[in-house]
Design a protein around this motif. Structure first.
Motif, short mmCIF file in Angstrom:
data_model
loop_
_atom_site.label_atom_id
_atom_site.label_comp_id
_atom_site.label_asym_id
_atom_site.label_seq_id
_atom_site.Cartn_x
_atom_site.Cartn_y
_atom_site.Cartn_z
N PHE A 1 0.82 -1.25 -0.03
CA PHE A 1 0.10 -0.05 -0.04
C PHE A 1 0.78 1.23 -0.24
CE2 PHE A 1 -2.63 -3.46 1.87
CZ PHE A 1 -3.86 -3.37 0.91
N GLY A 2 2.10 1.11 -0.41
CA GLY A 2 2.84 2.30 -0.61
C GLY A 2 2.67 2.91 -1.89
N LYS A 3 3.55 4.29 -1.90
CA LYS A 3 3.57 5.03 -3.20
C LYS A 3 4.53 5.76 -3.31
CE LYS A 3 0.86 8.96 -3.55
NZ LYS A 3 1.88 9.81 -3.29
N PHE A 4 4.98 6.39 -4.53
CA PHE A 4 5.99 7.32 -4.71
C PHE A 4 5.65 8.72 -4.19
CE2 PHE A 4 7.10 4.42 -8.24
CZ PHE A 4 8.18 3.80 -7.70
N GLY A 5 6.74 9.41 -3.75
CA GLY A 5 6.14 10.85 -3.46
C GLY A 5 6.46 11.00 -2.25
N VAL A 6 6.41 12.29 -1.70
CA VAL A 6 6.91 12.62 -0.02
C VAL A 6 5.41 12.50 0.42
CG1 VAL A 6 8.57 14.37 -0.57
CG2 VAL A 6 6.17 14.98 -0.55
N TYR A 7 5.29 12.42 1.93
CA TYR A 7 4.07 12.25 2.76
C TYR A 7 3.14 13.29 2.50
CZ TYR A 7 1.71 10.71 6.95
OH TYR A 7 0.73 10.29 7.57
N ASP A 8 2.37 13.16 2.40
CA ASP A 8 0.83 13.77 2.22
C ASP A 8 -0.36 13.12 2.86
OD1 ASP A 8 -1.03 15.74 1.74
OD2 ASP A 8 -0.61 15.95 -0.55
N ALA A 9 -0.74 13.54 3.86
CA ALA A 9 -1.89 12.76 4.42
C ALA A 9 -3.16 13.11 3.89
CB ALA A 9 -2.08 13.17 6.14
N ASP A 10 -2.97 14.27 3.14
CA ASP A 10 -4.52 14.54 2.51
C ASP A 10 -4.40 14.44 0.84
OD1 ASP A 10 -5.34 15.48 4.97
OD2 ASP A 10 -4.24 17.39 4.76
N ALA A 11 -3.35 13.53 0.42
CA ALA A 11 -3.57 13.40 -1.02
C ALA A 11 -4.71 12.81 -1.48
CB ALA A 11 -2.34 12.67 -1.26
N ASP A 12 -5.02 13.17 -2.56
CA ASP A 12 -6.48 12.72 -3.23
C ASP A 12 -6.14 11.69 -4.39
OD1 ASP A 12 -8.36 14.15 -1.50
OD2 ASP A 12 -8.28 16.02 -2.68
N ASP A 13 -4.80 11.84 -4.95
CA ASP A 13 -4.57 11.26 -6.02
C ASP A 13 -3.65 10.10 -5.80
OD1 ASP A 13 -2.20 12.53 -5.19
OD2 ASP A 13 -1.50 13.14 -7.17
N TRP A 14 -3.99 9.17 -4.55
CA TRP A 14 -3.25 8.10 -4.13
C TRP A 14 -2.97 7.13 -5.22
CZ3 TRP A 14 -4.33 2.93 -3.83
CH2 TRP A 14 -3.36 2.06 -3.10
N ALA A 15 -4.08 6.70 -5.82
CA ALA A 15 -3.94 5.64 -7.01
C ALA A 15 -2.99 5.77 -7.85
CB ALA A 15 -5.41 5.48 -7.31
N PRO B 1 1.51 2.26 5.67
CA PRO B 1 2.67 1.79 4.92
C PRO B 1 4.00 2.32 5.16
CG PRO B 1 1.40 3.22 3.45
CD PRO B 1 0.79 3.37 4.97
N LEU B 2 4.97 1.73 4.78
CA LEU B 2 6.31 2.20 4.82
C LEU B 2 6.58 3.60 3.89
CD1 LEU B 2 8.35 -0.65 5.61
CD2 LEU B 2 7.79 1.16 7.01
N HIS B 3 5.80 3.53 2.70
CA HIS B 3 5.88 4.94 2.02
C HIS B 3 4.30 5.21 1.80
CE1 HIS B 3 9.97 4.07 0.90
NE2 HIS B 3 9.48 2.78 0.66
N GLY B 4 4.37 6.54 1.85
CA GLY B 4 2.80 7.23 1.41
C GLY B 4 2.24 7.31 2.63
N PRO B 5 1.04 7.92 2.45
CA PRO B 5 0.09 8.38 3.63
C PRO B 5 -0.41 7.13 4.32
CG PRO B 5 -1.09 8.87 1.65
CD PRO B 5 0.29 8.40 1.15
N VAL B 6 -0.90 7.47 5.59
CA VAL B 6 -1.74 6.54 6.20
C VAL B 6 -3.13 6.58 5.59
CG1 VAL B 6 -2.75 5.81 8.65
CG2 VAL B 6 -0.49 6.74 8.42
N LEU B 7 -3.76 5.15 5.16
CA LEU B 7 -5.08 5.20 4.59
C LEU B 7 -5.94 4.82 5.79
CD1 LEU B 7 -3.55 3.17 1.70
CD2 LEU B 7 -4.27 5.62 1.57
N GLU B 8 -6.97 5.59 5.72
CA GLU B 8 -8.47 5.14 6.53
C GLU B 8 -9.50 5.56 5.65
OE1 GLU B 8 -7.71 7.29 10.30
OE2 GLU B 8 -6.86 8.72 9.21
N GLY B 9 -10.67 5.17 6.23
CA GLY B 9 -11.99 5.36 5.57
C GLY B 9 -12.22 5.09 4.18
N GLU B 10 -12.60 5.86 3.41
CA GLU B 10 -12.99 5.65 1.97
C GLU B 10 -11.80 5.47 1.12
OE1 GLU B 10 -15.66 4.95 0.45
OE2 GLU B 10 -16.56 5.09 2.54
N LYS B 11 -10.69 6.14 1.51
CA LYS B 11 -9.44 6.03 0.87
C LYS B 11 -8.79 4.69 0.96
CE LYS B 11 -7.70 10.64 0.91
NZ LYS B 11 -6.66 11.53 1.47
#
Length: 391
Positions: A168-182, A218-228
């Motif tokens: 469930f990781g992603k490229f990019g810096v940490y952004d808890a509010d990112a809308d484009d996770w996918a 995850p070890l990369h990317g934001p913490v995911l909860e709720g609808e995300k």
């Protein structure tokens, strides 16, 4: 940045916005983050260390988060250096700390830190073992080959949070509010974990059997909860089972002097005119190869257009198909268009690279153009488009 995940779980990861390549091969237009967490309890615990590039910053964050306490445990989910490079520095700062990891990880510890004796410092855990920190119970989940063989995940039972290693990781810096996770999670998944769909699907089954998961860390990317989190789980099921995510066609072309490029663009136009719901196209010689790999997995049909080269195929296409095979590309339809001035060889070479792939349907006809696309080629190109759309 120290962020509260819950009242007693703190994020102490670091951003690395200047990093240009992940694993020295994947472009990072927005840098990368390395995630680490601290659990404050009777037995304070750190979850994973950090890449050496951010080690000093991370140690300061850990000390601040602990607020005078000394950590008793370090949970090592994954031994890749971007998550374990800080182990030596952490031991030097907190000499009494115990390392909690899988048996396979315990063997890697010494390989990366030959000057440290881990004999009486390591606690080996396996599937469903638990560790009480006082008010928090850690349940360990074996997750081999996501994407190394030593990987474990940790479920904090009381908080219902899954610490998912590279999953469930992603490229990019940490952004808890990112809308484009996918977008960047997809490119990350298929290039990092894509080969291991079977193993990922097994872990997804384990996650589904946990008594409720409220968040995935995850070890990369934001913490995911709720609808995300729900959307991430939905996509991971598709990706892990090599299913088609988006109906449509991905056209990948490798053109030397522009003739093959024009033919690829004409195929795009023909497909769209005939009602194809989505056509994506990429120049393999110039665009990000990792994105091309991502798009090949995303769509149900792949159209490869390539020039012949040294009685083989133009190298960007060779590398693309080789990389797809490495990542276990399967359950797809592939169409071919080759270009050659005197002895077209690209089609034969592409077929040889595709042959080892699993559950691939090769569509006919294979279109051959000579030097450049001619009006007489349009009929075969139309036939190939019809075959692509005849699902």
């Amino acid at each position: 940045m120290i962020t509260k995940i819950t009242e007693n779980i703190k994020y102490v990861g670091c951003d690395d916005p200047e990093l240009d390549l992940f694993e020295s091969q994947y472009s990072l237009p927005e840098g990368m983050c390395y995630n680490s967490y601290v659990i404050i309890d009777k037995h304070p615990t750190i979850l994973d260390t950090i890449d050496h590039r951010c080690e000093e910053e991370w140690l300061q964050k850990v000390e601040s988060a602990l607020d005078g306490q000394k950590p008793e445990y370090l949970i090592v989910h994954h031994m890749e250096p971007d998550h374990s490079a800080g182990i030596k520095a952490l031991i030097e700062k907190y000499p009494e700390i115990k390392i909690v990891c899988s048996l396979a990880a315990s063997k890697f510890l010494g390989q990366y830190n030959e000057d440290i004796d881990f004999t009486n410092r390591t606690i080996i855990v396996k599937e469903n073992d638990t560790l009480s920190l006082g008010n928090h119970t850690l349940q360990f989940i074996a997750a081999p080959f996501i994407h190394w063989p030593e990987v474990i995940m940790t479920y904090v039972q009381e908080e219902q949070i899954l610490f998912s290693a590279d999953g469930f990781g992603k490229f990019g810096v940490y952004d808890a509010d990112a809308d484009d996770w996918a977008c960047e999670a997809r490119r990350y998944y298929f290039n990092i974990c894509g080969k291991y769909g079977v193993q990922v699907s097994k872990v997804l089954d384990k996650v589904a059997n946990l008594p409720g998961v409220k968040a995935i860390a995850p070890l990369h990317g934001p913490v995911l909860e709720g609808e995300k989190m729900k959307e991430a789980l939905r996509l991971y099921h598709i990706w892990a089972h090599y299913e088609v995510e988006t109906p449509g066609v991905f056209i990948a072309y490798a053109s030397i002097h522009g003739g093959t490029k024009k033919a690829a663009e004409k195929m795009r136009d023909i497909l769209l005119e005939k009602g194809c719901p989505k056509v994506s196209i990429a120049d393999l010689a110039r665009e990000d190869m990792a994105e091309a790999i991502e798009d090949a997995f995303r769509y149900g049909t792949l159209l490869c257009c390539a020039s012949s080269y040294d009685a083989d195929v133009f190298p960007p296409m060779h590398f693309f198909l080789h990389k797809l095979a490495m990542k276990a590309y399967q359950n797809r339809r592939i169409a071919l268009l080759e270009n050659g001035t005197w002895a077209p060889s690209a089609g034969k070479a592409m077929k040889a690279l595709i042959a080892p792939m699993k559950n691939i349907t090769l569509l006919e006809p294979v279109v051959t153009i000579k030097s450049r696309m001619h009006q007489t080629d349009i009929e075969n190109m139309e036939k190939l488009a019809d075959a692509i759309l005849a699902e």
